[in-house]
Every structure is written in structure tokens, then in C-alpha cells.
Design a protein around this motif. Sequence first.
Motif, PDB file in Angstrom:
ATOM      1  N   MET A  75       0.812  -1.216   0.000  1.00  8.77           N
ATOM      2  CA  MET A  75       0.000   0.000   0.000  1.00  8.77           C
ATOM      3  C   MET A  75       0.852   1.274   0.000  1.00  8.77           C
ATOM      4  N   TYR A  76       2.097   1.211   0.446  1.00  5.65           N
ATOM      5  CA  TYR A  76       2.937   2.409   0.486  1.00  5.65           C
ATOM      6  C   TYR A  76       3.242   2.980  -0.900  1.00  5.65           C
ATOM      7  N   PRO A  77       3.665   2.191  -1.877  1.00  5.69           N
ATOM      8  CA  PRO A  77       3.894   2.779  -3.204  1.00  5.69           C
ATOM      9  C   PRO A  77       2.607   3.338  -3.811  1.00  5.69           C
ATOM     10  N   TRP A  78       1.499   2.674  -3.532  1.00  2.00           N
ATOM     11  CA  TRP A  78       0.223   3.177  -4.040  1.00  2.00           C
ATOM     12  C   TRP A  78      -0.074   4.548  -3.445  1.00  2.00           C
ATOM     13  N   ALA A  79       0.205   4.712  -2.160  1.00  2.00           N
ATOM     14  CA  ALA A  79      -0.054   6.001  -1.513  1.00  2.00           C
ATOM     15  C   ALA A  79       0.855   7.091  -2.065  1.00  2.00           C
ATOM     16  N   VAL A  80       2.083   6.736  -2.431  1.00  2.00           N
ATOM     17  CA  VAL A  80       3.008   7.730  -2.967  1.00  2.00           C
ATOM     18  C   VAL A  80       2.544   8.218  -4.343  1.00  2.00           C
ATOM     19  N   TYR A  81       2.068   7.296  -5.183  1.00  2.00           N
ATOM     20  CA  TYR A  81       1.634   7.643  -6.541  1.00  2.00           C
ATOM     21  C   TYR A  81       0.117   7.737  -6.663  1.00  2.00           C
ATOM     22  N   PHE A  82      -0.524   8.087  -5.568  1.00  2.00           N
ATOM     23  CA  PHE A  82      -1.987   8.128  -5.537  1.00  2.00           C
ATOM     24  C   PHE A  82      -2.570   9.040  -6.610  1.00  2.00           C
ATOM     25  N   LYS A  83      -2.042  10.245  -6.756  1.00  2.00           N
ATOM     26  CA  LYS A  83      -2.596  11.207  -7.719  1.00  2.00           C
ATOM     27  C   LYS A  83      -2.329  10.793  -9.161  1.00  2.00           C
ATOM     28  N   GLY A  86      -4.820   7.866 -10.480  1.00  2.00           N
ATOM     29  CA  GLY A  86      -6.193   8.253 -10.790  1.00  2.00           C
ATOM     30  C   GLY A  86      -7.218   7.281 -10.238  1.00  2.00           C
ATOM     31  N   ILE A  87      -8.398   7.302 -10.866  1.00  2.00           N
ATOM     32  CA  ILE A  87      -9.517   6.490 -10.391  1.00  2.00           C
ATOM     33  C   ILE A  87      -9.253   4.997 -10.573  1.00  2.00           C
ATOM     34  N   LEU A  88      -8.507   4.629 -11.621  1.00  2.00           N
ATOM     35  CA  LEU A  88      -8.189   3.217 -11.834  1.00  2.00           C
ATOM     36  C   LEU A  88      -7.329   2.684 -10.682  1.00  2.00           C
ATOM     37  N   GLY A  89      -6.391   3.488 -10.196  1.00  2.00           N
ATOM     38  CA  GLY A  89      -5.570   3.085  -9.052  1.00  2.00           C
ATOM     39  C   GLY A  89      -6.387   2.915  -7.795  1.00  2.00           C
TER      40      GLY A  89
END
Length: 116
Positions: A75-83, A86-89
Motif C-alpha cells: 500500500m505504500y507505493p500506491w499512496a506515494v503515486y496516488f494522484k 487516478g480512479i483506476l488506481g
Amino acid sequence: MTNWLIAFVALLLLFLIFAGMVIAARYLAPHEYDKEKYDLYECGAPMVNEFRYFNVRFYIIAIMFTLFDIEAIFMYPWAVYFKELGILGVIEMGLFIIMVFVGWIYAYKKGALVWE
């Protein structure tokens, strides 16, 4: 064609060396039974009393902790590249969290989280 021939010869040579080592070990190694060799020991010291098995639940809890810890690390890399994702993420991470939650419920219903 010559590249395939070279690869085939290399694999054949590898197989022959492997087979030769296995056959040589089988016929050249000593086959005497040695009680000290097959005796149980811990850290090189002879056993003083009987071996005690650990409860299997200890290992199940340890594996579950490791699995859920690794899933949390994803979940950490996802939080870093959250913006940027987009909605698919957001949808993909939502599905990931749902799968982790379903796994946790399955483990809970099987009693894997009960220590007793």
C-alpha cells in the motif's frame, strides 16, 4: 541453426556431468550406518532430554503476520503515486483491500487467529 546446436550440446554435456556425479556419489560414498550421524542434536550439542514440538498455531500465526505485513507494504507505493494513478488506481487498491479482508475473514472463521 548452429546456435541451437551449441545450446543442445551444452545441455547434453550438463546432463552427462550431472548424471556422472550422481552415479559416482552412489557408488563411491561410504554406506555405513553411524549412530552419531543420525542422532538429533541442537547447535552441535547432544540432546539432554526429549524433543518438544511447537504448537502448529505458532507457525500459522507467524505466516499470517508475514502475509498481512507484506500486503500492507504494497500500500505504500500506491499512496506515494496516488494522484498519478487516478480512479483506476483507487479501484485496483479497493479490490486489493477487499481481497485482503476476505482472506482475513477466512482465517478468522477457520480459527487460525485464535491462540488458546
